[in-house]
Design an enzyme around this catalytic site. Structure first.
Site, PDB file in Angstrom:
ATOM      1  N   GLY A  75      -0.963   7.595   1.579  1.00 39.41           N
ATOM      2  CA  GLY A  75      -1.108   7.513   3.020  1.00 39.41           C
ATOM      3  C   GLY A  75       0.152   7.143   3.772  1.00 39.41           C
ATOM      4  O   GLY A  75       1.261   7.569   3.437  1.00 39.41           O
ATOM      5  N   TYR A  92     -13.917  -4.295  10.632  1.00 43.82           N
ATOM      6  CA  TYR A  92     -12.632  -3.594  10.609  1.00 43.82           C
ATOM      7  C   TYR A  92     -11.886  -3.813  11.920  1.00 43.82           C
ATOM      8  O   TYR A  92     -10.689  -4.133  11.932  1.00 43.82           O
ATOM      9  CB  TYR A  92     -12.845  -2.100  10.371  1.00 43.82           C
ATOM     10  CG  TYR A  92     -11.553  -1.307  10.375  1.00 43.82           C
ATOM     11  CD1 TYR A  92     -10.624  -1.447   9.348  1.00 43.82           C
ATOM     12  CD2 TYR A  92     -11.245  -0.433  11.420  1.00 43.82           C
ATOM     13  CE1 TYR A  92      -9.431  -0.741   9.358  1.00 43.82           C
ATOM     14  CE2 TYR A  92     -10.063   0.281  11.440  1.00 43.82           C
ATOM     15  CZ  TYR A  92      -9.153   0.122  10.399  1.00 43.82           C
ATOM     16  OH  TYR A  92      -7.966   0.817  10.423  1.00 43.82           O
ATOM     17  N   SER A 105      -4.210  -0.853  14.445  1.00 45.44           N
ATOM     18  CA  SER A 105      -4.982   0.365  14.672  1.00 45.44           C
ATOM     19  C   SER A 105      -5.504   0.371  16.104  1.00 45.44           C
ATOM     20  O   SER A 105      -5.664  -0.679  16.737  1.00 45.44           O
ATOM     21  CB  SER A 105      -6.167   0.411  13.698  1.00 45.44           C
ATOM     22  OG  SER A 105      -7.124   1.368  14.092  1.00 45.44           O
ATOM     23  N   GLY A 159       0.809  -1.212   0.000  1.00 44.60           N
ATOM     24  CA  GLY A 159       0.000   0.000   0.000  1.00 44.60           C
ATOM     25  C   GLY A 159       0.839   1.256   0.000  1.00 44.60           C
ATOM     26  O   GLY A 159       0.503   2.253   0.640  1.00 44.60           O
TER      27      GLY A 159
END
Length: 303
Positions: free
Chosen positions: A25, A172, A147, A21
């Site tokens: 970001g 999530y 997270s 990724g």
């Protein structure tokens, strides 16, 4: 650690970093810093066009031409296997960063619920398949980005495919908890077998990135976007815990790093404590076994 900045990162010439990724970001910010420090950086991206733009930006801003785009779709085991089979260099650093957040109910190419499939199973498979390349490096590390949302997570072993019910945020949270369970179980196995690889986890706190892009709920996106812009720290700051976990000499396997400010929302990197459910070895072993079964990927020598 309280005053950690990218200036503290040593020269990384001669090392290879794979960042998933990396086109935007936190992944892009991490790749920019690693390239600036001289590493060979492999940008593992799903979208070739956006990946190519990121590669050119990194090369231009850092002056490091040893930045390479490689296509990787974490929602496809075939793509992950192809990526790993084409890995030519030893991997000194694998940053499992890519992710999706609170998307509508979708499945991967292999039928997994998308968030669990991309955020956890994709990185689980990638790490296992890159294990030979990691073992070829002198001091390899695997940093998996979790997270704060892991605190609200639990592993729904009875409905991992979300066929009975689907709540985007619950799924999530589950995927981010799975990132930690994987990291800690991976390190337990590495330690038991005397491996030199370090498995470490990090989280960015409350970072203003484009992770919400896949949510596809306009009203929610408007509210979240304003909230992130108002309270979130920059992507560059959000990447610091990952970069610390990836490069600091004092880091040990099985540790978890995040912002050291109030609530771990922002601030310089600090060693942080995960939620209790992330430290349950029985759940971690069960998740490992199911992940192996679902992906067909075994971590040779660590069973």
């Amino acid at each position: 650690m309280d005053d950690f900045s990218t200036d503290a990162i040593p020269d990384l010439s001669g090392t290879t970093a794979v960042v998933t990724g990396a086109n935007s970001g936190l992944g892009l910010q991490s790749a920019l810093v690693l390239a600036a420090k001289g590493a060979r950086v492999e940008l593992a991206c799903r979208d070739r066009q956006r990946g190519a733009a990121a590669r050119e930006r990194i090369r231009t801003e850092t002056g490091n031409d040893n930045v390479h785009l490689r296509q990787l779709d974490l929602a496809s085991l075939a793509s992950i296997r192809r990526f790993a089979a084409e890995q030519e260099k030893p991997v000194d650093l694998l940053i499992n960063n890519a992710g999706v957040m609170a998307t509508p109910h979708r499945t991967t190419a292999d039928g997994f619920e998308l968030q669990f499939g991309v955020n956890h199973l994709g990185h689980f498979a990638l790490t296992g398949l890159l294990l030979p390349a990691l073992r070829q490096a002198p001091a390899p590390r695997v940093v998996t980005v979790s997270s704060l949302a892991h605190r609200g997570g639990r592993i729904d072993f009875e409905d991992l495919a979300a066929q009975r019910s689907y709540r985007p945020w619950n799924r999530y949270n589950q995927s981010k908890l799975a990132n930690l369970l994987f990291t800690f179980e991976f390190q337990r196995r590495l330690t038991a077998h005397g491996e030199k690889i370090l498995a470490v986890a990090a989280h960015p706190g409350f970072a203003n990135t484009n992770l919400t892009a896949g949510m596809n709920h306009p009203a929610t996106l408007d509210v979240l976007g304003a909230f992130f812009r108002l309270l979130g720290q920059s992507g560059a700051s959000g990447a610091l815990p990952t970069l610390y976990a990836a490069t600091a000499l004092e880091v040990r396997g099985g540790e978890f790093y995040g912002p050291g400010g109030p609530g771990q929302l922002r601030g310089r990197p600090a060693l942080v404590t995960p939620a209790p459910q992330a430290s349950d070895p029985e759940t971690a072993r069960r998740l490992w076994d199911i992940s192996t079964e679902l992906t067909g990927v075994r971590f040779a020598g660590l069973d």
